[in-house]
Design an enzyme around this catalytic site. Structure first.
Site, mmCIF file in Angstrom:
data_model
loop_
_atom_site.group_PDB
_atom_site.id
_atom_site.type_symbol
_atom_site.label_atom_id
_atom_site.label_comp_id
_atom_site.label_asym_id
_atom_site.label_seq_id
_atom_site.Cartn_x
_atom_site.Cartn_y
_atom_site.Cartn_z
ATOM 1 C CG ASP A 148 -0.319 0.025 2.520
ATOM 2 O OD1 ASP A 148 0.985 -0.504 2.621
ATOM 3 O OD2 ASP A 148 -0.531 0.768 3.454
ATOM 4 C CG HIS A 474 -1.063 -7.148 -1.903
ATOM 5 N ND1 HIS A 474 -2.330 -7.284 -2.456
ATOM 6 C CD2 HIS A 474 -1.256 -6.147 -1.069
ATOM 7 C CE1 HIS A 474 -3.116 -6.255 -2.294
ATOM 8 N NE2 HIS A 474 -2.456 -5.490 -1.271
ATOM 9 C CG ASP A 520 3.870 -16.282 -6.153
ATOM 10 O OD1 ASP A 520 3.577 -15.024 -5.853
ATOM 11 O OD2 ASP A 520 4.890 -16.217 -7.160
ATOM 12 C CD GLU A 529 0.659 -5.574 2.093
ATOM 13 O OE1 GLU A 529 -0.242 -5.799 2.573
ATOM 14 O OE2 GLU A 529 0.880 -4.379 1.677
HETATM 15 O O1 G3I Z 1 -0.316 -10.778 18.664
HETATM 16 C C1 G3I Z 1 -1.414 -11.900 18.271
HETATM 17 C C2 G3I Z 1 -0.991 -13.158 18.809
HETATM 18 O O2 G3I Z 1 -1.024 -13.000 20.379
HETATM 19 C C3 G3I Z 1 -1.707 -14.263 18.454
HETATM 20 O O3 G3I Z 1 -1.463 -15.537 18.980
HETATM 21 C C4 G3I Z 1 -1.621 -14.305 17.075
HETATM 22 C C5 G3I Z 1 -2.690 -15.423 16.366
HETATM 23 O O4 G3I Z 1 -3.817 -14.917 15.591
HETATM 24 O O5 G3I Z 1 -1.848 -12.989 16.322
HETATM 25 C C6 G3I Z 1 -1.151 -12.029 16.861
HETATM 26 O O6 G3I Z 1 -1.781 -10.789 16.245
HETATM 27 C C7 G3I Z 1 -1.414 -10.492 14.829
HETATM 28 C C8 G3I Z 1 -0.745 -9.156 14.849
HETATM 29 O O7 G3I Z 1 -0.636 -8.815 13.313
HETATM 30 C C9 G3I Z 1 0.353 -9.167 15.365
HETATM 31 O O8 G3I Z 1 1.379 -9.848 15.002
HETATM 32 C C10 G3I Z 1 -2.588 -10.537 13.934
HETATM 33 O O9 G3I Z 1 -2.929 -12.224 14.060
HETATM 34 C C11 G3I Z 1 -2.234 -10.246 12.617
HETATM 35 O O10 G3I Z 1 -3.469 -10.231 11.825
HETATM 36 C C12 G3I Z 1 -1.734 -8.856 12.686
HETATM 37 O O11 G3I Z 1 -1.426 -8.799 11.107
HETATM 38 C C13 G3I Z 1 -0.830 -7.388 10.835
HETATM 39 C C14 G3I Z 1 -1.557 -7.071 9.864
HETATM 40 O O12 G3I Z 1 -1.161 -5.589 9.320
HETATM 41 C C15 G3I Z 1 -2.985 -6.660 10.145
HETATM 42 O O13 G3I Z 1 -3.196 -5.869 11.225
HETATM 43 C C16 G3I Z 1 0.546 -7.584 10.390
HETATM 44 O O14 G3I Z 1 1.365 -8.098 11.364
HETATM 45 C C17 G3I Z 1 1.203 -6.317 9.936
HETATM 46 O O15 G3I Z 1 2.432 -6.665 9.248
HETATM 47 C C18 G3I Z 1 0.224 -5.749 8.821
HETATM 48 O O16 G3I Z 1 0.936 -4.545 8.386
HETATM 49 C C19 G3I Z 1 0.140 -4.100 7.249
HETATM 50 C C20 G3I Z 1 -0.351 -2.599 7.511
HETATM 51 O O17 G3I Z 1 -1.360 -2.794 8.181
HETATM 52 C C21 G3I Z 1 -0.741 -2.066 6.200
HETATM 53 N N1 G3I Z 1 0.376 -2.050 5.415
HETATM 54 C C22 G3I Z 1 0.865 -3.296 4.999
HETATM 55 C C23 G3I Z 1 1.424 -4.056 5.830
HETATM 56 C C24 G3I Z 1 1.790 -5.463 5.741
HETATM 57 O O18 G3I Z 1 0.919 -6.424 5.309
HETATM 58 O O1 9MR Z 2 -3.600 -3.446 -0.269
HETATM 59 C C1 9MR Z 2 -3.664 -3.547 1.221
HETATM 60 C C2 9MR Z 2 -2.727 -4.095 1.849
HETATM 61 O O2 9MR Z 2 -1.644 -3.264 1.653
HETATM 62 C C3 9MR Z 2 -3.001 -4.097 3.385
HETATM 63 O O3 9MR Z 2 -1.964 -4.936 3.965
HETATM 64 C C4 9MR Z 2 -4.315 -4.623 3.637
HETATM 65 C C5 9MR Z 2 -4.654 -4.603 5.035
HETATM 66 O O4 9MR Z 2 -4.890 -3.301 5.813
HETATM 67 O O5 9MR Z 2 -5.310 -4.041 2.814
HETATM 68 C C6 9MR Z 2 -5.197 -4.055 1.578
HETATM 69 O O6 9MR Z 2 -6.354 -3.395 0.836
HETATM 70 C C7 9MR Z 2 -7.543 -4.093 0.719
HETATM 71 C C8 9MR Z 2 -8.563 -3.533 1.702
HETATM 72 O O7 9MR Z 2 -8.203 -3.478 3.030
HETATM 73 C C9 9MR Z 2 -9.874 -4.047 1.230
HETATM 74 N N1 9MR Z 2 -9.919 -4.029 -0.280
HETATM 75 C C10 9MR Z 2 -9.112 -4.741 -0.993
HETATM 76 C C11 9MR Z 2 -7.920 -3.956 -0.790
HETATM 77 C C12 9MR Z 2 -6.437 -4.341 -1.885
HETATM 78 O O8 9MR Z 2 -6.799 -5.668 -2.232
#
Ligand code: G3I
Ligand code: 9MR
Ligand code: ZN
Length: 548
Positions: A148, A474, A520, A529
Site C-alpha cells: 500500500d 501484493h 504466490d 505482501e
Molecule cells: O499478537 C497476536 C498473537 O497473540 C496471536 O497468537 C496471533 C494469532 O492470531 O496473532 C497475533 O496478532 C497478529 C498481529 O498482526 C501481531 O503480529 C494478528 O493475528 C495479525 O492479523 C496482525 O497482522 C498485521 C496486519 O497488518 C493486520 O493488522 C501484520 O503483522 C502487519 O504486518 C500488517 O501490516 C500491514 C499494514 O497494516 C498496512 N501496510 C501493509 C502491512 C503488511 O501487510
Molecule cells: O492493499 C492493502 C494492503 O496493503 C494491506 O496490508 C491490507 C490490510 O490493511 O489491505 C489491503 O487493501 C485491501 C483492503 O483492505 C480491502 N479491499 C481490498 C484492498 C486490496 O486488495
C-alpha cells in the site's frame, strides 16, 4: 509430489548444508554444472513434523565446500540449482538493501537507478491534520510502507532500527555498494545504507509536531486502488498522535545520532534534539495514548496493546546514546512494568520472551540491543545479554523439532510469518555474537535456507533470488506496471494460517499444515505482501552472517 527442497540461492563454503526430501530415498548426490557428481551421501529419515506435515528426509552435504553451482539429486528427483561460495549472498544483500530505494515516496524514481521500474514523484500534496482545523502539513518523503502507499511512523522507525542496529553491530554493512542517486549520498560522503536510511529519518522528522509528539501515520482515508503511486491523488491525512509512535521516534533518533555523528555532526545534533523533544513529551504525558483508526478508515492500524515496551526502548536508546543515569532508572522502572505485562502474555500461551521482541509492535528487544551495545556490567545490560542467550537456546530447541531445522513453532505462522522467523534469526545472530556456539549459527543458516527455498512450498521468498522465487507480491506498482517480474529483493510475508484475505480463503477447508498456508498471488495481502520491516531484519541477519 516428490520434491527435493533446498536453499535456491546458496551456501557459504563452510556453512552447514542440507536439503530436505519429502519422500524416501537411501542416498543422494550433489551434481555440479557439468553433470559430474561432486558429493554423495546417505539420506537420514527425520519423520513427520507439525509445521510442514511432510515425512521429512534430510540430505546433509556440509562436507562439500568447493565453490560452484550444484543441484541435489535423490531418487531421480532434482532440486533447484544453487551456489556454494563465499560470495553466494552478494547479490541478495544488494537487492534487499536497494528495495528501500524502490519504495521511496515523494521523489521520482529515475530510470538511471530504477530502470524499468521508474516513476514520477508521488504523494506531493500537504496532508490534512485529521479532525483539526489547522494548516495542512508537508510530510513528503520517506518510504511507502508496503504494497500500500501508507507511511506509518512505528513501522518506519522499526525498519530503520533494524538497519541501524545492523550498522552498529556489523560494520560491513557500510561497505555494501549498490546503485542509488549520488546526491542522496551527499555526493558519496555517506555510505549507501545510511543515505537510504536518512531518506526515512528526514520524513520521520516531519511527522513530529512542535510539542514533540508524533503522528501515528500519514495515509489516504482508505487504501488506494491498484494504481501507480503518482496517480494516487486522494487527500492525505495525518492521523492522531500516539505515545507508541512518539516513543519509537525518540528511540530511533537517539540511535541514529550515534551513527550519523561520524559523518555529519549537525545532523546528529538535530536528531538528538528531536529525540529529547519526543522524550520530554513522553515524560509530560505518562498515560498511554494508543492508536485506532477512525470509523470507516481502513489503512494500516498498527495498533498495539501497550506503550511500555516502546517507552522502554526509548529509555534504553537514550541511555546508550547519552550515558545519563536518569534514563537508566527510567528503563529499570519500565522493565518491571513490562515484566508484569509479559506474565499476562505467558498466561495466554505466548512462549517467547517479551524482552527479545524486535517487531513493529513489541519493541523491548530493540531496547535490549542498545543495552547489549552499551556493554556495561550493570543489571540492565546483564539482563539484556541473558535474555538474548536464553531465547536463542529456546530457539535451538524448537529447531530440533522439525526436519527443516527451522526455529519456528506452529503458532509463528501468522500474518508476516517470515518476519517472525527473521526476528528469531536476529536474536540468534546477536546471541552468536555474544557466544559463538555452533548450534546458534546452524539455526541461523537453516532459517535462511527456509526463507530461500528449503520449505515445503519449494519457493524462495525473496523476489529475483532463487530459481523458483515467488513473483506476484501484493504490491501496487507490480500489479499494474506490465513488467513481467517485480523488482528483486522483496521479502514476502509468507504463510499465514489465519488466511486473512478473500483470495487466501480459497485455501480454507483444505486442512493445510502451517508451512503450506501460502499462495504466490498478487491478491493475497495476508500471505504475499511485502513491507519495509520484513526486508530490514534480513539485512541485519545477512550482515551478521557475512561479518568477518
Ligand atoms: O499478537 C497476536 C498473537 O497473540 C496471536 O497468537 C496471533 C494469532 O492470531 O496473532 C497475533 O496478532 C497478529 C498481529 O498482526 C501481531 O503480529 C494478528 O493475528 C495479525 O492479523 C496482525 O497482522 C498485521 C496486519 O497488518 C493486520 O493488522 C501484520 O503483522 C502487519 O504486518 C500488517 O501490516 C500491514 C499494514 O497494516 C498496512 N501496510 C501493509 C502491512 C503488511 O501487510
Ligand atoms: O492493499 C492493502 C494492503 O496493503 C494491506 O496490508 C491490507 C490490510 O490493511 O489491505 C489491503 O487493501 C485491501 C483492503 O483492505 C480491502 N479491499 C481490498 C484492498 C486490496 O486488495
Ligand atoms: Zn508516494
Amino acid at each position: 509430489m516428490k520434491k527435493v527442497f533446498v536453499n535456491q540461492v546458496g551456501f557459504l563454503c563452510n556453512a552447514e548444508k542440507k536439503a530436505v526430501l519429502n519422500f524416501e530415498a537411501h542416498d543422494f548426490y550433489v551434481v555440479d554444472e557439468n553433470g559430474k557428481n561432486a558429493f554423495e551421501g546417505d539420506v537420514k529419515h527425520f519423520g513427520t513434523d507439525e509445521i510442514s506435515g511432510e515425512d521429512a528426509f534430510v540430505a546433509d552435504f556440509s562436507a562439500l565446500t568447493a565453490k560452484g553451482k550444484y543441484k541435489v539429486v535423490a531418487g531421480g528427483i532434482e532440486s533447484a540449482t544453487f551456489e556454494i561460495g563465499d560470495n553466494a549472498y552478494d547479490k541478495l544483500m544488494k537487492d534487499i538493501c536497494k528495495c528501500f530505494y524502490f519504495l521511496r515516496c515523494g521523489d521520482a524514481l529515475a530510470r538511471e537507478y530504477a530502470g524499468e521500474y521508474h516513476h514520477e514523484p508521488c504523494h506531493m500534496t500537504k496532508a490534512t491534520v485529521y479532525g483539526e482545523d489547522t494548516e495542512p502539513v508537508d510530510v513528503t518523503g520517506g518510504w511507502h510502507d508496503a504494497g500500500d502507499y501508507g507511511r506509518y511512523s512505528t513501522a518506519g522507525a522499526v525498519a530503520v532500527a533494524h538497519l541501524l542496529y545492523g550498522v552498529r553491530f556489523f560494520k560491513g554493512l557500510l561497505d555494501v555498494h549498490y546503485d542509488i542517486p549520488k546526491e542522496s549520498c551527499d555526493k558519496g560522503y555517506l555510505p549507501e545504507i545510511l543515505a537510504e536510511v536518512k531518506v526515512e529519518l528526514d520524513f520521520l522528522m516531519k511527522m513530529q509536531r512542535e510539542n514533540g509528539s508524533v503522528w501515528h501515520k500519514v495515509t489516504t482515508f482508505n487504501h488506494a486502488d491498484f494504481i501507480m503511486p503518482e496517480d494516487d491523488k486522494n487527500e492525505l491525512f495525518l492521523f492522531a498522535v500516539s505515545s507508541i509512535a512518539t516513543a519509537d521516534i525518540a528511540a530511533v533518533f537517539a540511535l541514529a545520532s550515534t551513527i550519523y555523528k561520524e559523518y555529519d555532526a549537525k545532523y546528529a545534533d538535530k536528531l538528538m534534539e528531536r529525540s529529547l523533544l519526543a522524550y520530554k513529551w513522553l515524560s509530560e504525558n505518562p498515560d498511554e495514548l494508543l492508536f485506532f483508526n477512525p470509523e470507516g478508515s481502513n489503512t494500516g492500524q498498527y495498533d498495539e496493546a501497550e506503550d511500555i515496551s516502546n517507552r522502554f526502548w526509548a529509555a534504553c536508546s537514550m541511555y546508550e546514546a547519552t550515558s545519563d543515569g536518569k534514563y537508566y532508572s527510567e528503563a529499570m522502572a519500565l522493565k518491571e512494568r513490562l515484566a508484569a505485562f509479559d506474565k499476562k502474555l505467558q498466561k495466554k500461551g505466548y512462549q517467547g520472551d517479551v524482552f527479545t521482541c524486535l517487531g513493529w509492535a513489541e519493541v523491548a528487544g530493540l531496547g535490549n540491543l542498545s543495552l547489549i551495545l552499551k556493554r556495561e556490567d550493570n543489571t540492565l545490560c546483564l539482563n539484556a545479554r541473558s535474555s538474548f542467550l536464553s531465547e536463542a537456546d529456546r530457539l535451538v530447541l524448537v529447531a530440533s523439532g522439525n526436519g527443516f531445522g527451522l526455529c519456528m513453532d506452529k503458532k509463528d505462522f501468522i500474518w508476516g510469518s517470515n518476519m517472525e522467523l527473521l526476528k528469531y534469526l536476529m536474536v540468534l545472530t546477536v546471541a552468536y555474537r555474544l557466544d559463538s556456539k555452533k548450534n546458534y549459527r546452524n539455526a541461523i543458516e537453516s532459517g535462511l535456507d527456509y526463507l530461500l527455498g528449503c520449505n515445503s512450498m519449494d519457493v524462495s521468498y525473496v523476489t529475483g533470488n532463487g530459481e523458483k522465487a515467488y513473483k506476484n507480491p501484493h504490491l501496487r506498482p507490480t500489479a499494474i506496471d506490465d513488467i513481467e517480474q517485480p523488482w528483486p529483493g522483496l521479502v514476502s510475508g509468507g504463510p499465514n494460517v489465519g488466511l486473512h484475505d478473500e483470495k487466501a480463503q480459497e485455501l480454507r477447508g483444505k486442512d493445510l499444515p502451517p508451512m503450506k498456508c501460502y499462495l504466490d498471488d498478487i491478491a493475497c495481502y495476508s500471505l504475499n505482501e511485502i513491507t519495509i520491516y520484513w526486508n530490514s531484519p534480513l539485512v541485519f541477519v545477512l550482515a551478521g552472517l557475512l561479518n568477518k
